[in-house]
Design an enzyme around this catalytic site. Structure first.
Site, PDB file in Angstrom:
ATOM      1  CG  ASP A  32      -1.975   1.085   1.097  1.00 32.40           C
ATOM      2  OD1 ASP A  32      -3.406   0.411   0.994  1.00 32.40           O
ATOM      3  OD2 ASP A  32      -1.960   2.304   1.034  1.00 32.40           O
ATOM      4  CB  ILE A  33       0.781   4.329  -2.259  1.00 23.32           C
ATOM      5  CG1 ILE A  33       1.941   5.123  -2.810  1.00 23.32           C
ATOM      6  CG2 ILE A  33      -0.675   5.010  -1.670  1.00 23.32           C
ATOM      7  CD1 ILE A  33       1.574   5.663  -4.037  1.00 23.32           C
ATOM      8  CG  ASN A  88     -12.296  -0.535   4.156  1.00 25.31           C
ATOM      9  OD1 ASN A  88     -12.696  -0.984   5.198  1.00 25.31           O
ATOM     10  ND2 ASN A  88     -11.075   0.312   3.841  1.00 25.31           N
ATOM     11  CG  HIS A 101      -8.896  -2.721  -2.521  1.00 28.39           C
ATOM     12  ND1 HIS A 101      -9.710  -2.288  -2.983  1.00 28.39           N
ATOM     13  CD2 HIS A 101      -8.579  -2.283  -1.007  1.00 28.39           C
ATOM     14  CE1 HIS A 101     -10.053  -1.068  -2.479  1.00 28.39           C
ATOM     15  NE2 HIS A 101      -9.406  -1.149  -1.099  1.00 28.39           N
TER      16      HIS A 101
HETATM   17  P1  5GP Z   1      -9.838   1.364   0.325  1.00 26.24           P
HETATM   18  O1  5GP Z   1      -9.689   2.765   1.139  1.00 26.24           O
HETATM   19  O2  5GP Z   1     -10.483   1.548  -0.775  1.00 26.24           O
HETATM   20  O3  5GP Z   1     -10.285   0.232   0.948  1.00 26.24           O
HETATM   21  O4  5GP Z   1      -8.389   1.207   0.046  1.00 26.24           O
HETATM   22  C1  5GP Z   1      -7.471   1.888  -1.075  1.00 26.24           C
HETATM   23  C2  5GP Z   1      -6.080   1.629  -0.592  1.00 26.24           C
HETATM   24  O5  5GP Z   1      -5.388   1.921  -1.880  1.00 26.24           O
HETATM   25  C3  5GP Z   1      -5.574   2.621   0.266  1.00 26.24           C
HETATM   26  O6  5GP Z   1      -5.014   2.071   1.517  1.00 26.24           O
HETATM   27  C4  5GP Z   1      -4.710   3.624  -0.428  1.00 26.24           C
HETATM   28  O7  5GP Z   1      -3.646   3.662   0.370  1.00 26.24           O
HETATM   29  C5  5GP Z   1      -4.192   2.658  -1.368  1.00 26.24           C
HETATM   30  N1  5GP Z   1      -3.710   3.403  -2.755  1.00 26.24           N
HETATM   31  C6  5GP Z   1      -4.297   4.172  -3.356  1.00 26.24           C
HETATM   32  N2  5GP Z   1      -3.699   4.605  -4.466  1.00 26.24           N
HETATM   33  C7  5GP Z   1      -2.832   3.710  -4.551  1.00 26.24           C
HETATM   34  C8  5GP Z   1      -1.543   3.718  -5.433  1.00 26.24           C
HETATM   35  O8  5GP Z   1      -1.235   4.370  -6.344  1.00 26.24           O
HETATM   36  N3  5GP Z   1      -0.657   2.619  -5.122  1.00 26.24           N
HETATM   37  C9  5GP Z   1      -0.702   2.051  -3.780  1.00 26.24           C
HETATM   38  N4  5GP Z   1       0.219   0.931  -3.934  1.00 26.24           N
HETATM   39  N5  5GP Z   1      -1.547   1.900  -3.261  1.00 26.24           N
HETATM   40  C10 5GP Z   1      -2.570   3.116  -3.329  1.00 26.24           C
END
Ligand code: 5GP
Length: 115
Positions: A32-33, A88, A101
């Site tokens: 995760d970034i 989520n 994811h």
């Molecule tokens: P969500 O909030 O949708 O459950 O999680 C999305 C996740 O994707 C977040 O933890 C966010 O930090 C991660 N994320 C968003 N953009 C990128 C990206 O460009 N690269 C990576 N590796 N992770 C990302």
């Protein structure tokens, strides 16, 4: 994959970089970034399913495959005894990327219930 407008679609197409730690025919795992724990891995299907509740009967095998991949990945990282797996589902549940994811989190204490 071509119709996937999300950032994870871009990663799958190689348009933006990702720190990939596992890949097979059906799924991809990368760091995760913006990590929320010392270890924070995202596991995504290569097929676009926007959110878990969009999964269909025919996705059963893929979803089972991903759960088994979680076991492989956590063993590979040596965290198989203590990790949290989070999905989520929907904006109100804090989903921000609409490509299914699984968050694999480890390396810190966790609270229950989660926030
Ligand atoms: P969500 O909030 O949708 O459950 O999680 C999305 C996740 O994707 C977040 O933890 C966010 O930090 C991660 N994320 C968003 N953009 C990128 C990206 O460009 N690269 C990576 N590796 N992770 C990302």
């Amino acid at each position: 994959m071509e119709d996937n407008p999300t950032v994870f679609g871009q990663i799958l197409r190689g348009e933006i970089p990702a720190d990939v730690i596992y890949e097979d025919d059906l799924c991809l795992a990368f760091k995760d970034i913006s990590p929320k724990a010392p270890t924070h891995i995202l596991l995504i299907p290569k097929k676009l399913i926007p959110k878990l509740s969009d999964a269909k009967e025919q996705d059963q095998e893929l979803l089972g495959h991903m759960m088994v991949a979680v076991g492989k990945i956590t063993k590979m990282l040596g965290i198989e005894d203590t990790f949290r797996l989070v999905i989520n589902n929907g904006a109100k549940a804090q989903q921000t990327v609409f490509h299914l994811h699984m968050h694999i989190l480890s390396g810190r204490a966790f609270n229950w219930p989660p926030g």
